[in-house]
Design an enzyme around this catalytic site. Structure first.
Site, PDB file in Angstrom:
ATOM      1  N   ALA A 196       0.977  -1.099   0.098  1.00  0.00           N
ATOM      2  CA  ALA A 196      -0.118  -0.003   0.133  1.00  0.00           C
ATOM      3  C   ALA A 196       0.768   1.210   0.019  1.00  0.00           C
ATOM      4  CB  ALA A 196      -0.790  -0.058   1.162  1.00  0.00           C
ATOM      5  N   ARG A 237      10.401   7.480  -2.254  1.00  0.00           N
ATOM      6  CA  ARG A 237      11.828   7.518  -3.044  1.00  0.00           C
ATOM      7  C   ARG A 237      12.230   7.285  -4.287  1.00  0.00           C
ATOM      8  NH1 ARG A 237      13.262   4.314   2.624  1.00  0.00           N
ATOM      9  NH2 ARG A 237      11.134   3.581   2.006  1.00  0.00           N
ATOM     10  N   ASN A 258      14.084   0.520  -2.315  1.00  0.00           N
ATOM     11  CA  ASN A 258      13.708   1.932  -1.778  1.00  0.00           C
ATOM     12  C   ASN A 258      13.602   2.931  -2.823  1.00  0.00           C
ATOM     13  OD1 ASN A 258      12.203   0.954   0.564  1.00  0.00           O
ATOM     14  ND2 ASN A 258      14.574   0.712   1.435  1.00  0.00           N
ATOM     15  N   ARG A 317       8.609  -9.365 -36.067  1.00  0.00           N
ATOM     16  CA  ARG A 317       7.314  -8.729 -35.288  1.00  0.00           C
ATOM     17  C   ARG A 317       6.420  -9.610 -34.774  1.00  0.00           C
ATOM     18  NH1 ARG A 317       5.832  -3.824 -38.569  1.00  0.00           N
ATOM     19  NH2 ARG A 317       4.209  -3.609 -37.138  1.00  0.00           N
ATOM     20  N   TYR A 376      -0.424  -2.110 -47.323  1.00  0.00           N
ATOM     21  CA  TYR A 376      -1.137  -0.989 -46.689  1.00  0.00           C
ATOM     22  C   TYR A 376      -1.648  -0.126 -48.038  1.00  0.00           C
ATOM     23  CZ  TYR A 376      -2.882   2.688 -43.551  1.00  0.00           C
ATOM     24  OH  TYR A 376      -3.308   3.504 -42.817  1.00  0.00           O
TER      25      TYR A 376
END
Ligand code: UD1
Ligand code: CA
Length: 473
Positions: free
Chosen positions: A17, A22, A236, A341, A395
């Protein structure tokens, strides 16, 4: 709920939580990746591996994102979420989980930002905790620089105290062993002590570690379980996250080395935790194996390969290339310098050579795309050869269309295959052609003006030029 077989029942509570100030990040700290997976993923995986009855995740800051991430990992038993509301400290976080924990015998409390904790560490913690009949036990570890941490004072497994830096006498300050945020408690003792934990400290928070002195004062046994984390103490900051990545990477690579994989330079090889690699595969430096990647046996991977969520068959080679979401068959070669890809399937013995981009395409058995090509939304039949510079023009500015190239076809260099279009089995296209109509099987399609030959051109040109310069003098 004591188990009928006499074993003690267990719940795991993961504290997730906190904000992680930092890290200076929008992303909640527990979602920061270490070796490609969030810290919390590593912790939950370790917790799930020891099969607790329940897993409780305490959320607060970024709870939607944390909840969504956790649900996507398919952890079993399915974690219960408890909202801490305002994060008032690790002790408070453990306290709010009480109802969700239920009536189990023992409770593990783990920090969601501690990715180095593994199932073996948790087993060792529980083993010592139960054997010593402790009310509470904590994993302790030696760090290179213990400044700022409470020092652990113990006699074997018996913990006698955790002394804060400012209260530590010089000989205690010299101790490099500190307490981590991984605990095992008898549930009744934990929840008996937690309400007694105050907030009289610098941060005004309820500290979970303060449970230990309360238990000691009650005359309870508290155990310290030493584990070597390579001098590391927790994530941290981004710097400690990078350090955790380095240590975890070393562990992952050591496992592959032990399994018969050659890793030429383990410090320059980046393998995510769930990647599988077959025997006698050689992984060269600057290689990244990510996500759900599976590499077969006897492959040559790298140098400089990035392979994500892909399957690579036995004996394949991938160098200086990026491969994502692809299935690469046995003995296929990829690269150097290619981009494979998602949606690419390359069948056995295919070749995706230098400077080639492939996307949503099936490259048939033994088919070759050796140089400088774009193959997208396409099928390339077995044994076909695609000349250098060929493009599947998929395309039209509005939609994507498919190109189908038959078996054994010979697509000439620099062919533009304007999709939708089919090149039949065994068909040939002339170099430099723009193919807009289907080519029947076995046919040749050439689309360019016929070559003109002008005899004596150069001599005439040179003469003209010479005349002009002499006039100018
Ligand atoms: C904590 C321990 C410290 C230990 C160190 C080891 C405390 C007070 N300190 O310090 O003894 O040496 O870990 O790494 O326990 N969290 C919540 N709610 C809160 C506060 C924190 O869920 O109100 C969660 C955080 O998200 C994090 C974990 O608890 O996952 C630990 O909190 P953090 O603030 O990182 O404690 P540390 O300063 O690392
Ligand atoms: Ca921490």
């Amino acid at each position: 709920m004591p188990k009928t077989n006499g074993a003690r029942s267990l719940a795991a509570v993961i504290l997730a939580a906190g904000q992680g100030k930092r890290l200076r990040s929008k992303l909640p700290k527990v979602l920061h990746p270490v070796c490609g997976r969030p810290s919390l993923w590593h912790v939950l995986r370790a917790a799930a591996a020891i099969r607790p009855e329940r897993i409780v995740v305490v959320v607060g800051v970024g709870k939607e994102a944390v909840g969504e991430a956790v649900r996507s990992w398919g952890i079993r038993p399915e974690p219960l979420f408890v909202d801490q509301g305002r994060p008032l400290g690790t002790g408070h976080a453990a306290l709010v989980a009480e109802d969700a924990v239920g009536g189990v015998d023992d409770v593990l409390v783990l920090a969601g930002d501690d990715p180095l904790i593994g199932p073996d560490d948790l087993r060792q913690l529980l083993r010592v905790h139960r054997r010593t009949r402790a009310a509470g036990s904590v994993i302790v570890t030696e760090v290179a620089d213990p400044r700022g941490y409470g020092r652990v004072v113990r006699d074997g497994y018996r913990l006698t105290g955790v002394v804060e830096e400012r209260e530590a006498a010089p000989e205690v300050r010299a101790i490099r062993e500190i307490s981590t945020c991984a605990y095992a408690f008898r549930r009744a003792d934990l929840y008996g002590a937690l309400p007694l934990v105050g907030r009289d400290n610098v941060q005004g928070e309820h500290y979970l570690p303060d449970v230990l002195p309360i238990l000691l004062e009650k005359g309870e046994r508290v155990s310290a379980v030493p584990i070597d984390f390579g001098g590391w103490a927790g994530v941290n900051s981004r710097a400690t996250a990078a350090e955790a990545g380095r240590l975890l990477r070393a562990r992952i690579n050591a496992r592959h080395l032990a399994n018969g994989v050659t890793i030429v330079d383990p410090e320059r090889t980046y393998v995510d935790p769930e990647v599988r690699i077959g025997r006698d595969t050689v992984v060269h430096p600057m290689t990244f194996l990510e996500g759900a990647t599976r590499i077969g046996a006897g492959c040559e991977i790298g140098p400089a390969a990035r392979i994500a969520d892909s399957t690579i068959g036995d004996g394949a080679e991938v160098s200086f290339s990026v491969v994502r979401g692809a299935r690469i068959g046995k003995g296929v070669t990829v690269g150097p310098f290619s981009h494979v890809r998602p949606g690419t399937v390359a069948a056995e013995g295919a070749k995706i050579g230098a400077f080639v981009e492939v996307k949503q395409a099936r490259i048939g058995r033994g088919a070759k795309v050796p140089h400088l090509a774009y193959v997208g939304d396409a099928e390339v039949g077995a044994g076909a050869n695609i000349g250098a510079g060929t493009v599947t023009v998929n395309y039209d500015g509005y939609r994507k269309h498919r190109t189908v190239i038959g078996e054994d076809a010979r697509v000439g260099s620099d062919t533009m295959l304007v999709a939708p279009v089919r090149v039949g089995r065994g068909a040939v296209t002339g170099a430099g052609s723009v193919i807009t109509r289907d080519v029947p099987a076995g046919a040749l399609a050439v689309e360019r003006t016929e070559q003109r030959v002008v005899k004596g051109y150069r001599r005439r040109k040179d003469a003209e030029q010479a005349g002009r310069t002499s006039e100018g003098e």
